[in-house]
Write a protein that holds these residues in place. Structure first.
Motif, short mmCIF file in Angstrom:
data_model
loop_
_atom_site.label_atom_id
_atom_site.label_comp_id
_atom_site.label_asym_id
_atom_site.label_seq_id
_atom_site.Cartn_x
_atom_site.Cartn_y
_atom_site.Cartn_z
N TRP A 92 19.34 42.57 13.30
CA TRP A 92 19.77 44.28 13.00
C TRP A 92 20.55 44.78 13.94
CZ3 TRP A 92 17.54 45.46 8.38
CH2 TRP A 92 16.85 45.05 7.56
N ARG A 94 20.88 45.42 16.84
CA ARG A 94 19.57 45.36 18.33
C ARG A 94 19.83 45.23 19.61
NH1 ARG A 94 17.53 49.19 17.96
NH2 ARG A 94 15.33 48.51 19.04
N SER A 95 21.25 44.57 20.03
CA SER A 95 21.63 43.55 21.08
C SER A 95 22.26 45.48 22.23
CB SER A 95 23.00 43.10 20.55
OG SER A 95 23.42 43.44 21.45
N ARG A 96 21.11 44.94 23.19
CA ARG A 96 21.58 45.54 24.64
C ARG A 96 23.54 46.39 24.14
NH1 ARG A 96 18.98 50.10 25.36
NH2 ARG A 96 20.05 50.05 26.35
N ILE A 99 24.41 49.37 21.61
CA ILE A 99 23.59 49.92 22.28
C ILE A 99 24.17 50.62 23.09
CG2 ILE A 99 21.20 51.14 22.96
CD1 ILE A 99 20.15 49.19 21.32
N THR A 147 14.24 51.01 8.97
CA THR A 147 13.45 50.18 10.06
C THR A 147 12.57 49.09 9.53
OG1 THR A 147 12.09 50.13 11.60
CG2 THR A 147 10.89 51.68 9.95
N ASN A 149 10.17 47.81 12.03
CA ASN A 149 8.61 48.19 12.69
C ASN A 149 7.75 48.37 11.61
OD1 ASN A 149 6.66 49.48 14.23
ND2 ASN A 149 8.09 50.31 15.52
N PHE A 167 13.02 41.18 17.40
CA PHE A 167 13.58 41.90 17.65
C PHE A 167 13.46 43.14 18.48
CE2 PHE A 167 17.00 39.91 15.11
CZ PHE A 167 17.59 39.34 16.09
N ASP A 168 13.33 43.61 19.10
CA ASP A 168 12.48 44.84 19.86
C ASP A 168 12.83 45.71 18.37
OD1 ASP A 168 11.08 46.90 21.08
OD2 ASP A 168 13.19 47.42 22.35
N TRP A 169 11.35 46.42 18.39
CA TRP A 169 11.26 47.82 16.98
C TRP A 169 10.80 48.34 18.32
CZ3 TRP A 169 14.53 47.78 14.05
CH2 TRP A 169 15.11 46.37 12.88
N TYR A 173 15.89 54.12 18.93
CA TYR A 173 17.40 53.30 18.06
C TYR A 173 16.81 51.70 17.18
CZ TYR A 173 20.77 55.68 21.18
OH TYR A 173 20.99 56.30 22.47
N HIS A 174 15.03 52.41 17.11
CA HIS A 174 14.73 51.39 16.31
C HIS A 174 14.31 51.79 14.82
CE1 HIS A 174 11.04 53.46 17.20
NE2 HIS A 174 10.46 53.01 16.20
#
Length: 343
Positions: A92, A94-96, A99, A147, A149, A167-169, A173-174
């Motif tokens: 999704w 969400r990779s740092r 970003i 989203t 989330n 992943f981090d939601w 940017y989530h």
């Protein structure tokens, strides 16, 4: 991150010198996202595309000529383009590392005055989530996802939502953040989850296509060039001609296969099947009226010529072309004769 270093140096040049350095193209790998870019003209829009679900490319699939989703479309429209292709099935964006790249990239793109974003489903989420960061002016989204989330989209109970929880939601940017971007979101209002996601994109123009589904009919719609034509209009004009869009969806409804697929997709709902049957009967009448109205203006000879040319090598395609010709001119004896021969 070759692009960041090149842009940093490029920004120190005058605008004429910047233009003289173009075209510039290349690619990079950012953890689990492949990015490919092509800058051709400072006076043309800069298009960002993010890949949708179903384009499950693996790192070993990458090669020198590999084109991420949307890349070739942007190239054909002769605009500047940066395309992001997720790698793996559940990804999704969400990779740092990705970003961080986007945060560094955005201010380096200052010379491009018009920035566009285009994405379907998962790719549409990325366009919406990064729109403000990338300072997008116009966006085109199909099959909305705002989203994953669960605290925000409490009604999104798709299996993809559960899988996405790896992943981090909660971090940056989530969720959608359009900034000043305007544009269009296209979806099926009978799809409850899509409708709820679409409601969250209040500043976009909503274009509804009944029966479009979410992913179920993507290949089918693509077969008739639906996505491509809408995207071409958007990229070329930074807007969609609403009347033409309505005509496209009307033409789509005239195709019998459209209802066959909708019936299969809704086979467990007697209520929806009843509505589809009613809509189908109405459209049959519209179709007959439409054909009669325009029949005198229609020249079917090009269709016949192509069908005859390829009848030996591609008989099935020839039959399809002749069937279209027969719909346009039901009483044409040559079309009827050739169809009987080939079938």
């Amino acid at each position: 991150m070759k692009l960041l270093y090149w842009l940093d140096e490029w920004l120190t040049l005058s605008r004429d010198e910047q233009q003289a350095r173009l075209p510039m193209r290349g690619d990079d790998l950012l953890d689990d996202v492949f990015v490919k870019y092509d800058f051709v003209d400072l006076d043309k829009p800069l298009l960002f595309t993010f890949s949708p679900a179903g384009t499950n490319v693996q790192e070993q699939d990458l090669h020198s000529d590999f084109a991420p989703w949307g890349y070739k479309l942007g190239k054909k429209q002769n605009v500047n383009i940066i395309s992001f292709q997720h790698l793996g099935k559940s990804n999704w964006f969400r990779s740092r590392n990705l970003i961080f790249f986007l945060e560094q990239l955005s201010p380096l793109l200052e010379p491009f005055n018009q920035r566009l974003g285009y994405g379907l489903s998962r790719g549409g989420f990325a366009v919406g989530a990064f729109a403000n960061l990338l300072k997008l002016d116009q966006v085109l989204l199909f099959h909305p996802v705002s989203t994953k989330n669960k605290q925000i989209a409490t009604w999104d109970d798709r299996s993809s939502t559960d899988i996405a929880q790896q992943f981090d939601w909660q971090g940056d940017y989530h969720d959608l953040d359009l900034g000043h971007a305007k544009g269009y979101i296209i979806y099926d209002p009978t799809n409850h989850i899509d409708r709820m996601h679409a409601k969250r994109y209040q500043q976009l123009t909503h274009l509804r296509v009944f029966g479009m589904g979410h992913g179920t009919h993507a290949t089918y719609l693509n077969k008739f060039g639906f996505y491509k034509q809408v995207a071409v209009d958007f990229i070329g004009n930074q807007q969609i001609e609403i009347a033409q869009f309505r005509q496209q969806t009307k033409t789509l409804r005239f195709k019998e296969d459209y209802y066959k697929r909708l019936n299969r997709a809704n086979k467990n709902s007697a209520h929806r099947l009843g509505l589809l049957s009613k809509a189908h009967n109405i459209v049959i009448g519209e179709k007959e009226e439409h054909v009669q109205e325009h029949q005198a203006q229609i020249d079917i000879q090009p269709l016949i010529d192509v069908a005859l040319k390829y009848q030996d090598k591609h008989p099935e395609d020839a039959i399809e072309l002749l069937k279209v010709a027969q719909q346009l001119a039901p009483d044409d004896p040559l079309v009827e004769h050739k169809l009987k021969q080939l079938e």
